[in-house]
Write a protein that holds these residues in place. Structure first.
Motif, PDB file in Angstrom:
ATOM      1  N   LEU A  64       0.907  -1.252  -0.072  1.00 27.98           N
ATOM      2  CA  LEU A  64       0.089   0.160   0.061  1.00 27.98           C
ATOM      3  C   LEU A  64       0.959   1.324   0.038  1.00 27.98           C
ATOM      4  N   ASP A  65       1.917   1.184   0.585  1.00 23.53           N
ATOM      5  CA  ASP A  65       2.704   2.444   0.678  1.00 23.53           C
ATOM      6  C   ASP A  65       3.470   2.923  -0.534  1.00 23.53           C
ATOM      7  N   ILE A  66       3.476   1.605  -1.672  1.00 21.53           N
ATOM      8  CA  ILE A  66       4.160   1.729  -2.809  1.00 21.53           C
ATOM      9  C   ILE A  66       2.927   2.652  -3.793  1.00 21.53           C
ATOM     10  N   ILE A  67       1.610   2.133  -3.604  1.00 21.59           N
ATOM     11  CA  ILE A  67       0.840   2.431  -4.289  1.00 21.59           C
ATOM     12  C   ILE A  67       0.554   4.003  -4.066  1.00 21.59           C
ATOM     13  N   ARG A  68       0.638   4.467  -2.671  1.00 25.08           N
ATOM     14  CA  ARG A  68       0.488   5.837  -2.562  1.00 25.08           C
ATOM     15  C   ARG A  68       1.746   6.588  -2.948  1.00 25.08           C
ATOM     16  N   ARG A  69       2.834   6.039  -2.768  1.00 19.26           N
ATOM     17  CA  ARG A  69       4.009   6.887  -3.473  1.00 19.26           C
ATOM     18  C   ARG A  69       3.815   7.162  -5.105  1.00 19.26           C
ATOM     19  N   VAL A  70       3.162   5.966  -5.829  1.00 19.62           N
ATOM     20  CA  VAL A  70       3.272   6.023  -7.165  1.00 19.62           C
ATOM     21  C   VAL A  70       2.093   7.119  -7.396  1.00 19.62           C
ATOM     22  N   ARG A  71       0.882   7.002  -6.598  1.00 18.30           N
ATOM     23  CA  ARG A  71      -0.231   7.713  -6.977  1.00 18.30           C
ATOM     24  C   ARG A  71       0.173   9.352  -6.769  1.00 18.30           C
ATOM     25  N   GLU A  72       0.952   9.611  -5.839  1.00 20.72           N
ATOM     26  CA  GLU A  72       1.534  10.958  -5.572  1.00 20.72           C
ATOM     27  C   GLU A  72       2.578  11.474  -6.648  1.00 20.72           C
ATOM     28  N   ARG A  73       3.187  10.333  -7.293  1.00 14.16           N
ATOM     29  CA  ARG A  73       4.465  10.667  -8.169  1.00 14.16           C
ATOM     30  C   ARG A  73       3.971  11.000  -9.442  1.00 14.16           C
ATOM     31  N   CYS A  74       2.778  10.594 -10.126  1.00 16.92           N
ATOM     32  CA  CYS A  74       2.632  10.672 -11.356  1.00 16.92           C
ATOM     33  C   CYS A  74       0.947  11.163 -11.536  1.00 16.92           C
ATOM     34  N   GLU A  75       0.708  11.406 -12.974  1.00 12.72           N
ATOM     35  CA  GLU A  75      -0.752  11.909 -13.084  1.00 12.72           C
ATOM     36  C   GLU A  75      -1.190  10.708 -14.069  1.00 12.72           C
ATOM     37  N   LEU A  76      -1.030   9.619 -14.203  1.00 14.81           N
ATOM     38  CA  LEU A  76      -1.547   8.499 -15.078  1.00 14.81           C
ATOM     39  C   LEU A  76      -2.374   7.714 -14.047  1.00 14.81           C
ATOM     40  N   PRO A  77      -3.340   6.996 -14.586  1.00 14.29           N
ATOM     41  CA  PRO A  77      -4.119   6.246 -13.761  1.00 14.29           C
ATOM     42  C   PRO A  77      -3.017   4.944 -13.179  1.00 14.29           C
ATOM     43  N   VAL A  78      -3.549   4.796 -11.986  1.00  7.88           N
ATOM     44  CA  VAL A  78      -2.541   3.853 -11.294  1.00  7.88           C
ATOM     45  C   VAL A  78      -3.641   2.468 -10.888  1.00  7.88           C
ATOM     46  N   ALA A  79      -3.104   1.365 -11.392  1.00 13.03           N
ATOM     47  CA  ALA A  79      -3.918   0.050 -11.014  1.00 13.03           C
ATOM     48  C   ALA A  79      -2.869  -0.559  -9.856  1.00 13.03           C
ATOM     49  N   ALA A  80      -3.767  -1.391  -9.640  1.00 16.35           N
ATOM     50  CA  ALA A  80      -3.107  -2.261  -8.422  1.00 16.35           C
ATOM     51  C   ALA A  80      -3.776  -3.780  -8.498  1.00 16.35           C
ATOM     52  N   TYR A  81      -2.720  -4.790  -8.280  1.00 15.36           N
ATOM     53  CA  TYR A  81      -3.344  -5.996  -8.677  1.00 15.36           C
ATOM     54  C   TYR A  81      -3.295  -6.862  -7.027  1.00 15.36           C
ATOM     55  N   ILE A  87      -6.746  -0.856  -0.626  1.00 14.99           N
ATOM     56  CA  ILE A  87      -6.107  -0.479  -1.853  1.00 14.99           C
ATOM     57  C   ILE A  87      -6.626   0.615  -2.510  1.00 14.99           C
ATOM     58  N   HIS A  88      -7.878   0.904  -2.511  1.00 11.38           N
ATOM     59  CA  HIS A  88      -8.587   2.065  -3.356  1.00 11.38           C
ATOM     60  C   HIS A  88      -7.977   3.272  -2.399  1.00 11.38           C
ATOM     61  N   ARG A  89      -8.004   3.239  -1.199  1.00 17.71           N
ATOM     62  CA  ARG A  89      -7.697   4.335  -0.330  1.00 17.71           C
ATOM     63  C   ARG A  89      -6.479   4.940  -0.642  1.00 17.71           C
ATOM     64  N   ALA A  90      -5.444   3.708  -0.802  1.00 16.11           N
ATOM     65  CA  ALA A  90      -4.142   4.062  -0.925  1.00 16.11           C
ATOM     66  C   ALA A  90      -3.729   4.816  -2.157  1.00 16.11           C
ATOM     67  N   GLY A  91      -4.714   4.826  -3.010  1.00 17.44           N
ATOM     68  CA  GLY A  91      -4.512   5.472  -4.398  1.00 17.44           C
ATOM     69  C   GLY A  91      -4.699   4.931  -5.752  1.00 17.44           C
ATOM     70  N   ALA A  92      -4.987   3.495  -5.793  1.00 17.70           N
ATOM     71  CA  ALA A  92      -5.643   2.833  -6.918  1.00 17.70           C
ATOM     72  C   ALA A  92      -6.735   3.317  -7.457  1.00 17.70           C
ATOM     73  N   ASP A  93      -6.548   3.685  -8.871  1.00 19.72           N
ATOM     74  CA  ASP A  93      -7.781   4.032  -9.409  1.00 19.72           C
ATOM     75  C   ASP A  93      -8.601   3.005 -10.107  1.00 19.72           C
ATOM     76  N   LEU A  94      -7.631   1.766 -10.324  1.00 16.12           N
ATOM     77  CA  LEU A  94      -8.184   0.433 -10.914  1.00 16.12           C
ATOM     78  C   LEU A  94      -7.662  -0.676 -10.101  1.00 16.12           C
ATOM     79  N   ILE A  95      -8.514  -1.647  -9.414  1.00 14.04           N
ATOM     80  CA  ILE A  95      -8.123  -2.734  -8.831  1.00 14.04           C
ATOM     81  C   ILE A  95      -8.399  -4.031  -9.703  1.00 14.04           C
ATOM     82  N   LEU A  96      -7.284  -5.074  -9.917  1.00 15.79           N
ATOM     83  CA  LEU A  96      -7.520  -6.211 -10.459  1.00 15.79           C
ATOM     84  C   LEU A  96      -7.689  -7.061  -9.154  1.00 15.79           C
ATOM     85  N   SER A  97      -8.776  -7.906  -9.152  1.00 17.39           N
ATOM     86  CA  SER A  97      -8.875  -8.689  -7.928  1.00 17.39           C
ATOM     87  C   SER A  97     -10.074  -9.687  -8.394  1.00 17.39           C
ATOM     88  N   TYR A  98      -9.705 -10.815  -7.919  1.00 17.38           N
ATOM     89  CA  TYR A  98     -10.463 -12.013  -7.884  1.00 17.38           C
ATOM     90  C   TYR A  98     -11.798 -12.015  -7.429  1.00 17.38           C
TER      91      TYR A  98
END
Length: 336
Positions: A269-286, A317-328
């Motif tokens: 989750l810390d990586i998701i947050r860092r990526v979200r703050e670093r770029c303007e592209l959509p961020v996905a997380a699996y 996962i969503h709260r950490a900054g993921a715009d899209l979530i791949l999940s079973y």
């Protein structure tokens, strides 16, 4: 005992916004909307089949008929993306994986053409990596003399693979191999082939995680019973390194990725947050297979509440900054 009449002189009482369900729903900050969820699906090159995956309760490998039925259900639920992962016959696997991965009549291109005939409002996302197609199970080509995973020859095959899939109708390609430079080469190959509209969702920060075991079982790249899982640490990221992950994300953005991804999700989750703050592209997380299976296993033991744990994990996962979530869990959550 009578309730005390004592009252604190508080001007702010945060519990006011938690006192009933209606208020809690009105001020909710995170919502797991179906269009933000991507359902991974495991597919077989058979007309009709449904194979349960023992290590992933509720998840099956699907034949063509079952895949179309599943996609129709997902589309009706509002899910707008599915990620396809093949399990192929072992007789089709080779040392390089090139033959199966770049075959226009292979499992993923054939399924893509079939799905596109149905004109469903759902994006097909295809994994770009060689592990389902290689005898050894690595994501790249292995030097037989040294055992090294060869970067540049692998990237060459991945670019062919991406073009092959996109020409068949895949909407998004998702390179998950973690080879250096592959996003730029794939982007150029797609553009040069008249496929400039194909989206690249890059597995930009993919870690050498212990949570992938059930997935490898599902695609047929798991070790024999009692064997050891492949060591992929020469190309996947070390779980200890945040700055190295940011280097990978920056490179993928520079090379032309449309969406960047962090994998796994829950332990990072810390990586998701860092990526979200670093770029303007959509961020996905699996949210990977191990995360899914652990929740199921704990719930079966009665140690946790299944639905609450499922929803809390996705909310985090969503709260950490993921715009899209791949999940079973995607279909279940969209259904509830």
């Amino acid at each position: 005992m009578e309730p005390s009449s004592f009252s604190l002189p508080l001007s702010r009482r945060p519990r006011r916004l938690r006192q009933n369900q209606a208020t809690r729903e009105m001020v909710r900050e995170i919502r797991l909307a179906p269009e933000k969820l991507i359902q991974p699906l495991f597919v077989l090159d058979e007309e009709s089949a449904r194979e349960p995956i023992d290590s992933m309760p509720g998840i099956d490998r699907l034949g063509k008929k079952e895949l179309i039925e599943e996609l129709e259900q997902l589309a009706d639920l509002g899910i707008r993306g599915v990620a396809l992962f093949p399990k192929i016959d072992s007789s089709l696997k080779t040392e390089t994986g090139r033959e199966a991965a770049t075959n226009p009549e292979g499992i993923i291109p054939s399924l893509a053409r079939l799905v596109k005939e149905k004109d469903l409002p759902i994006n097909l996302i295809a994994d770009i990596a060689l592990d389902p197609y290689t005898l050894h199970g690595h994501d790249g080509i292995v030097d037989p003399a040294s055992g090294e995973i060869l970067n540049d020859p692998t990237v060459e095959v991945l670019a062919e693979m991406a073009v092959n899939y996109a020409e068949a109708g895949v909407d998004w390609v998702a390179p998950s191999d973690m080879m250096d430079g592959r996003i730029g080469v794939i982007r150029d190959a797609l553009d040069d082939s008249g496929l400039a509209n194909t989206v690249i969702m890059a597995y930009s920060a993919k870690f050498a995680s212990a949570y992938y075991g059930p997935f490898r079982d599902a695609v047929g790249s798991a070790p024999p019973i009692g064997g050891k899982y492949l060591d992929k640490s020469s190309y996947q990221l070390p779980p200890t390194n945040v700055r190295e992950a940011m280097v990978e994300v920056d490179l993928d953005i520079h090379e032309g990725a449309d969406i960047v991804m962090v994998k796994p999700a829950g332990p990072y989750l810390d990586i998701i947050r860092r990526v979200r703050e670093r770029c303007e592209l959509p961020v996905a997380a699996y949210q990977v297979s191990g995360e899914y299976s652990m929740i199921h296993a704990s719930a079966q033991k009665g140690w946790i509440d299944y639905k609450s744990a499922r929803n809390e994990s996705l909310t985090a996962i969503h709260r950490a900054g993921a715009d899209l979530i791949l999940s079973y869990f995607s279909k279940e959550v969209a259904s509830s």
